[in-house]
Design a protein around this motif. Sequence first.
Motif, mmCIF file in Angstrom:
data_model
loop_
_atom_site.group_PDB
_atom_site.id
_atom_site.type_symbol
_atom_site.label_atom_id
_atom_site.label_comp_id
_atom_site.label_asym_id
_atom_site.label_seq_id
_atom_site.Cartn_x
_atom_site.Cartn_y
_atom_site.Cartn_z
ATOM 1 N N PRO A 1 -31.913 -1.313 101.743
ATOM 2 C CA PRO A 1 -32.813 -1.376 100.381
ATOM 3 C C PRO A 1 -32.299 -0.375 99.496
ATOM 4 C CG PRO A 1 -34.408 -1.245 102.364
ATOM 5 C CD PRO A 1 -32.925 -0.995 102.989
ATOM 6 N N TYR B 1 -44.083 2.704 101.983
ATOM 7 C CA TYR B 1 -44.570 1.200 101.380
ATOM 8 C C TYR B 1 -43.496 0.707 100.636
ATOM 9 C CZ TYR B 1 -47.006 -2.068 98.089
ATOM 10 O OH TYR B 1 -47.580 -3.273 97.317
ATOM 11 N N MET B 2 -43.015 1.486 99.630
ATOM 12 C CA MET B 2 -41.884 1.006 98.613
ATOM 13 C C MET B 2 -40.627 0.409 99.726
ATOM 14 S SD MET B 2 -39.888 2.680 95.369
ATOM 15 C CE MET B 2 -41.346 2.587 94.496
ATOM 16 N N THR C 1 -40.648 -1.012 102.607
ATOM 17 C CA THR C 1 -41.391 -2.102 103.144
ATOM 18 C C THR C 1 -41.218 -3.315 102.015
ATOM 19 O OG1 THR C 1 -42.822 -0.914 104.682
ATOM 20 C CG2 THR C 1 -43.081 -3.313 104.335
ATOM 21 N N ARG C 2 -41.493 -2.917 100.716
ATOM 22 C CA ARG C 2 -41.593 -4.138 99.823
ATOM 23 C C ARG C 2 -39.935 -4.399 99.524
ATOM 24 N NH1 ARG C 2 -45.218 -6.794 100.237
ATOM 25 N NH2 ARG C 2 -44.757 -7.674 98.178
ATOM 26 N N LEU C 3 -39.351 -3.437 99.486
ATOM 27 C CA LEU C 3 -37.749 -3.673 99.107
ATOM 28 C C LEU C 3 -37.339 -4.406 100.060
ATOM 29 C CD1 LEU C 3 -36.724 -0.025 97.771
ATOM 30 C CD2 LEU C 3 -37.128 -2.233 96.232
ATOM 31 N N ASN C 4 -37.544 -4.182 101.499
ATOM 32 C CA ASN C 4 -37.130 -4.937 102.282
ATOM 33 C C ASN C 4 -37.661 -6.309 102.485
ATOM 34 O OD1 ASN C 4 -35.034 -3.652 104.165
ATOM 35 N ND2 ASN C 4 -36.611 -2.516 104.825
ATOM 36 N N HIS C 5 -38.862 -6.363 102.176
ATOM 37 C CA HIS C 5 -39.510 -7.799 101.885
ATOM 38 C C HIS C 5 -38.820 -8.789 100.864
ATOM 39 C CE1 HIS C 5 -42.699 -10.721 102.378
ATOM 40 N NE2 HIS C 5 -42.790 -10.674 100.947
ATOM 41 N N HIS C 6 -38.638 -8.107 99.704
ATOM 42 C CA HIS C 6 -38.219 -8.930 98.965
ATOM 43 C C HIS C 6 -36.484 -8.965 98.859
ATOM 44 C CE1 HIS C 6 -41.927 -9.613 96.674
ATOM 45 N NE2 HIS C 6 -42.242 -8.281 96.731
ATOM 46 N N GLN C 7 -35.736 -8.516 99.955
ATOM 47 C CA GLN C 7 -34.584 -8.481 100.113
ATOM 48 C C GLN C 7 -33.758 -7.907 99.153
ATOM 49 O OE1 GLN C 7 -33.558 -12.469 100.823
ATOM 50 N NE2 GLN C 7 -34.252 -12.366 103.141
#
Length: 360
Positions: free
Chosen positions: A72, A43-44, A46-52
């Motif tokens: 990430p 999950y983390m 994925t979120r780090l990738n999402h927020h670049q």
Amino acid sequence: MLLFLTEYLFQFNPDFQVFQYLTVRGILAILTSMALSLLIGPYMITRLNHHQIGQVVRDDGPESHFSKAGTPTMGGALILISILASCLLWGDLRNPYVWVVILVTAASGAVGWVDDYRKIFEQNPKGLSPRWKYFWQSLIGLGASVYLYSIAAAPADTQLFVPFFKDFALALGPFYIVIAYFMIVGFSNAVNLTDGLDGLAILPTVMVAAALGIVAYLTGNVVFSDYLNIPYIDGAGELGIFCGALAGAGLGFLWFNTYPAQVFMGDVGALALGASLGVVSVIVRHEIVLIIMGGVFVMETLSVILQVASFKLTGKRIFRMAPLHHHFELKGWPEPRVIVRFWIITVILVLFGLATLKLR
């Protein structure tokens, strides 16, 4: 927290006494932190990738690292969350040593977080300026050192013990603060310098933490410390829970950080983990043993110091690039080879460090 609950439940069922044993809680701390890392990790990431929130690669590093840009980073937050949650669940929160280690780890992680934030969001490869980073690290290290000195209750708490010497113990007095300060700040920066390849820093940290957990357990046990002729530090055994949590969280993180890494630790993890190793070694009075077991971190740091000194004094470089792992990369070693060989060296050094407990 769960320790308090099991103490209460013991009144109704004596089977809950098993949770009072350090060994049981240490194993549970390892499993809890590892499970948290493995569960939260995807999950983390994925979120780090999402927020670049990707790695910024310095242009003066090896060219082979340019492809890692954008991976990430700040994954060290995953380690810290897992460690702190596990410690709060299974540690004895009445023990002042537990809180010292937790606060030093969290505060050092906060310094690393600011450094990572500036690298990523402000696009500054250097992050927090060295002057301010060292200032905050010094404040943390000095604060912890002064507090530990103030609560020292027995002569052994502030003596320096040297491996291989059975009856040698040097009373440090106020100089204890200086030693403690340099161990905390020094290892914080040493782990940070080592964290340059996928998995290079985290597995040695796990191995050293596990060994320190054993040392903490033995140091906090009257019978074992007397048998091994090592200092008895009342309450130090509880740090085995923290070390177990660190080892478990680190192994969980390695699942995602192994070559090729899905996520990098960042300064938020490296600074915190190094400081935690330093402060644990100070509390259990095994600073020299940590220097032995953490020899890879020491080598990496010395390579930077020697490189800078040589270039300033003679205009020549000793290594092709510092820290040391970059030197071997530029010699043509594939990254996995450098990583695994440094791991093997750490295994040997950790075993040698543990052997010093008996060779006295």
